[in-house]
Write an enzyme that holds these catalytic residues in place. Sequence first.
Site, PDB file in Angstrom:
ATOM      1  N   LYS A 108      35.162  57.497  41.173  1.00 28.00           N
ATOM      2  CA  LYS A 108      36.027  56.344  40.921  1.00 28.00           C
ATOM      3  C   LYS A 108      37.286  56.856  40.235  1.00 28.00           C
ATOM      4  O   LYS A 108      37.239  57.809  39.452  1.00 28.00           O
ATOM      5  CB  LYS A 108      35.309  55.360  39.987  1.00 28.00           C
ATOM      6  CG  LYS A 108      35.849  53.973  40.014  1.00 28.00           C
ATOM      7  CD  LYS A 108      35.179  53.135  41.091  1.00 28.00           C
ATOM      8  CE  LYS A 108      35.766  51.747  41.146  1.00 28.00           C
ATOM      9  NZ  LYS A 108      35.127  50.906  42.138  1.00 28.00           N
ATOM     10  N   GLY A 117      31.185  30.638  42.876  1.00 27.02           N
ATOM     11  CA  GLY A 117      32.296  31.483  43.322  1.00 27.02           C
ATOM     12  C   GLY A 117      32.491  31.374  44.819  1.00 27.02           C
ATOM     13  O   GLY A 117      31.641  31.802  45.604  1.00 27.02           O
ATOM     14  N   GLY A 173      35.145  32.616  46.695  1.00 21.80           N
ATOM     15  CA  GLY A 173      36.256  33.491  47.071  1.00 21.80           C
ATOM     16  C   GLY A 173      36.000  34.128  48.426  1.00 21.80           C
ATOM     17  O   GLY A 173      35.339  33.535  49.299  1.00 21.80           O
ATOM     18  N   ASN A 174      36.514  35.342  48.596  1.00 18.65           N
ATOM     19  CA  ASN A 174      36.385  36.021  49.891  1.00 18.65           C
ATOM     20  C   ASN A 174      34.940  36.146  50.329  1.00 18.65           C
ATOM     21  O   ASN A 174      34.601  35.873  51.481  1.00 18.65           O
ATOM     22  CB  ASN A 174      37.011  37.410  49.810  1.00 18.65           C
ATOM     23  CG  ASN A 174      38.513  37.336  49.694  1.00 18.65           C
ATOM     24  OD1 ASN A 174      39.147  36.509  50.344  1.00 18.65           O
ATOM     25  ND2 ASN A 174      39.097  38.170  48.844  1.00 18.65           N
ATOM     26  N   VAL A 175      34.076  36.562  49.417  1.00 20.91           N
ATOM     27  CA  VAL A 175      32.668  36.744  49.776  1.00 20.91           C
ATOM     28  C   VAL A 175      31.945  35.401  49.782  1.00 20.91           C
ATOM     29  O   VAL A 175      31.251  35.062  50.743  1.00 20.91           O
ATOM     30  CB  VAL A 175      31.957  37.707  48.792  1.00 20.91           C
ATOM     31  CG1 VAL A 175      30.487  37.845  49.161  1.00 20.91           C
ATOM     32  CG2 VAL A 175      32.629  39.078  48.780  1.00 20.91           C
TER      33      VAL A 175
HETATM   34  P1  NAD Z   1      37.419  36.729  44.937  1.00 18.17           P
HETATM   35  O1  NAD Z   1      38.365  37.026  43.837  1.00 18.17           O
HETATM   36  O2  NAD Z   1      37.924  36.538  46.324  1.00 18.17           O
HETATM   37  O3  NAD Z   1      36.575  35.412  44.574  1.00 18.17           O
HETATM   38  C1  NAD Z   1      36.080  35.137  43.313  1.00 18.17           C
HETATM   39  C2  NAD Z   1      35.974  33.616  43.210  1.00 18.17           C
HETATM   40  O4  NAD Z   1      35.327  33.307  41.975  1.00 18.17           O
HETATM   41  C3  NAD Z   1      37.339  32.920  43.193  1.00 18.17           C
HETATM   42  O5  NAD Z   1      37.330  31.840  44.103  1.00 18.17           O
HETATM   43  C4  NAD Z   1      37.471  32.441  41.758  1.00 18.17           C
HETATM   44  O6  NAD Z   1      38.216  31.245  41.621  1.00 18.17           O
HETATM   45  C5  NAD Z   1      36.022  32.231  41.384  1.00 18.17           C
HETATM   46  N1  NAD Z   1      35.757  32.243  39.948  1.00 18.17           N
HETATM   47  C6  NAD Z   1      36.368  32.971  38.976  1.00 18.17           C
HETATM   48  N2  NAD Z   1      35.827  32.671  37.782  1.00 18.17           N
HETATM   49  C7  NAD Z   1      34.846  31.774  38.015  1.00 18.17           C
HETATM   50  C8  NAD Z   1      33.917  31.110  37.177  1.00 18.17           C
HETATM   51  N3  NAD Z   1      33.897  31.289  35.856  1.00 18.17           N
HETATM   52  N4  NAD Z   1      33.036  30.265  37.756  1.00 18.17           N
HETATM   53  C9  NAD Z   1      33.057  30.050  39.098  1.00 18.17           C
HETATM   54  N5  NAD Z   1      33.911  30.651  39.936  1.00 18.17           N
HETATM   55  C10 NAD Z   1      34.789  31.505  39.385  1.00 18.17           C
HETATM   56  O7  NAD Z   1      36.327  37.875  44.885  1.00 18.17           O
HETATM   57  P2  NAD Z   1      35.313  38.327  46.030  1.00 18.17           P
HETATM   58  O8  NAD Z   1      35.911  39.426  46.790  1.00 18.17           O
HETATM   59  O9  NAD Z   1      34.805  37.126  46.738  1.00 18.17           O
HETATM   60  O10 NAD Z   1      34.144  38.948  45.142  1.00 18.17           O
HETATM   61  C11 NAD Z   1      33.230  38.137  44.448  1.00 18.17           C
HETATM   62  C12 NAD Z   1      32.316  39.008  43.594  1.00 18.17           C
HETATM   63  O11 NAD Z   1      31.639  39.943  44.419  1.00 18.17           O
HETATM   64  C13 NAD Z   1      33.057  39.845  42.535  1.00 18.17           C
HETATM   65  O12 NAD Z   1      32.203  39.996  41.409  1.00 18.17           O
HETATM   66  C14 NAD Z   1      33.217  41.185  43.218  1.00 18.17           C
HETATM   67  O13 NAD Z   1      33.334  42.243  42.290  1.00 18.17           O
HETATM   68  C15 NAD Z   1      31.924  41.266  43.994  1.00 18.17           C
HETATM   69  N6  NAD Z   1      31.997  42.149  45.177  1.00 18.17           N
HETATM   70  C16 NAD Z   1      32.915  41.896  46.165  1.00 18.17           C
HETATM   71  C17 NAD Z   1      32.957  42.740  47.278  1.00 18.17           C
HETATM   72  C18 NAD Z   1      33.938  42.496  48.406  1.00 18.17           C
HETATM   73  O14 NAD Z   1      33.756  43.066  49.504  1.00 18.17           O
HETATM   74  N7  NAD Z   1      34.953  41.679  48.226  1.00 18.17           N
HETATM   75  C19 NAD Z   1      32.067  43.815  47.382  1.00 18.17           C
HETATM   76  C20 NAD Z   1      31.127  44.025  46.366  1.00 18.17           C
HETATM   77  C21 NAD Z   1      31.111  43.180  45.269  1.00 18.17           C
END
Ligand code: NAD
Length: 356
Positions: free
Chosen positions: A92, A190, A192-194
């Site tokens: 990292k 949550g 978001g993207n995932v």
């Molecule tokens: P993202 O930033 O697209 O989405 C996160 C979502 O969580 C947002 O919609 C945000 O408004 C919401 N959020 C923030 N604080 C919150 C709270 N207190 N309560 C409820 N919702 C809240 O992120 P992502 O890419 O969807 O990733 C989500 C999680 O998965 C993160 O922890 C990330 O580290 C983990 N992750 C993501 C990936 C990936 O491929 N994107 C891979 C491995 C792990």
Amino acid sequence: MELASSTSRRDETTAFDHPEFDGHEKIVFGHDAQTGLYTVIAIHDTRLGPAMGGCRMWPYANMQEALTDALRLSRGMTYKNAMAGLDYGGGKAVIIGDPKLHKTPELMHAFGQKVDALGGLYITGEDVGLTPADMESIGGATEHVRGTSKTHRGDPSPYTALGVYNGIQAALRHKFGSDDLHGRTVSLQGLGNVGFTLARFLHHAGADLVVSDINEKAVQKAIDAFSAKSVNPEDAHKVEADVFAPCALGAGLNAVTIPELGAPIVAGAANNQLAEPGDGAALAERGILYAPDYVINAGGVIALALHDVEDEVLETTVRNIGETLTIIFRRAEAESAPTDVIADRMAEERLSSRDV
Ligand code: NAD
């Protein structure tokens, strides 16, 4: 930036005594005077292959904080890549600075040069504070980067969601003997993207959804698209559901929330879900089946690692996350240990199988 080069030299000599130091193979402190780059690249373990892990840019208060993150996150990548079945080790990089204030294409290029100087021992990618455009700047200086237009398969988050979906099915099979989602309720924190993609998979499979996000627009979208119910984000873990899927922030499973959990399964994408090392045991004591975060959320890293294979091969590999979790769940019962401990144990077994 207020960082004297003598500070970094001093910290380099104390890195081996650092509490997060865990036999890391190589730690590189990189500086570029012209662009103001200060970076730490930590290579934890390359027994399975070159170290792969993203680069995070963050306004760390000092070099010691940056080193802490680099050491901790690179070790995490060793375990994640090992459990994903990838022939990559763990590494990292962190860059000290506020991405909104200090990031320039030149600084990213200078970082790429530091990566290139390692000759492929470390492969970088996107993490907090960096964007696809930054990957292009880095890619101008090194080929040892994933997520550029040359290697890009697109956003890895759909693959993360696919892995989590398969992980939820594996947890349901283990707990209830069936992975049929009809009539099952999932509380999803949550969107978001995932989280949103996961919600779509779950809805299409027949699940009832209770969704939460601090972003009200995302919540409304999920209500409209999936006939979901909503709950305040701080109450998502309390919902009486079959599965709680944390897909927002880390450290959501802690001494306060674990006794309040309303679901017998925790399976979601968020990183670092357990606030303290003993929290996995606290979940097991309550009879809650926990899918270790770094195993269930590995779909994205698998997509980056296998950037040059056919879609079908990639999807099969991501779906295997479910099989890996099934093995973890069974071993946790057989060995009377929490699932997070078993995951670490299995990763260490794979790593030591490469020892000569
Ligand atoms: P993202 O930033 O697209 O989405 C996160 C979502 O969580 C947002 O919609 C945000 O408004 C919401 N959020 C923030 N604080 C919150 C709270 N207190 N309560 C409820 N919702 C809240 O992120 P992502 O890419 O969807 O990733 C989500 C999680 O998965 C993160 O922890 C990330 O580290 C983990 N992750 C993501 C990936 C990936 O491929 N994107 C891979 C491995 C792990």
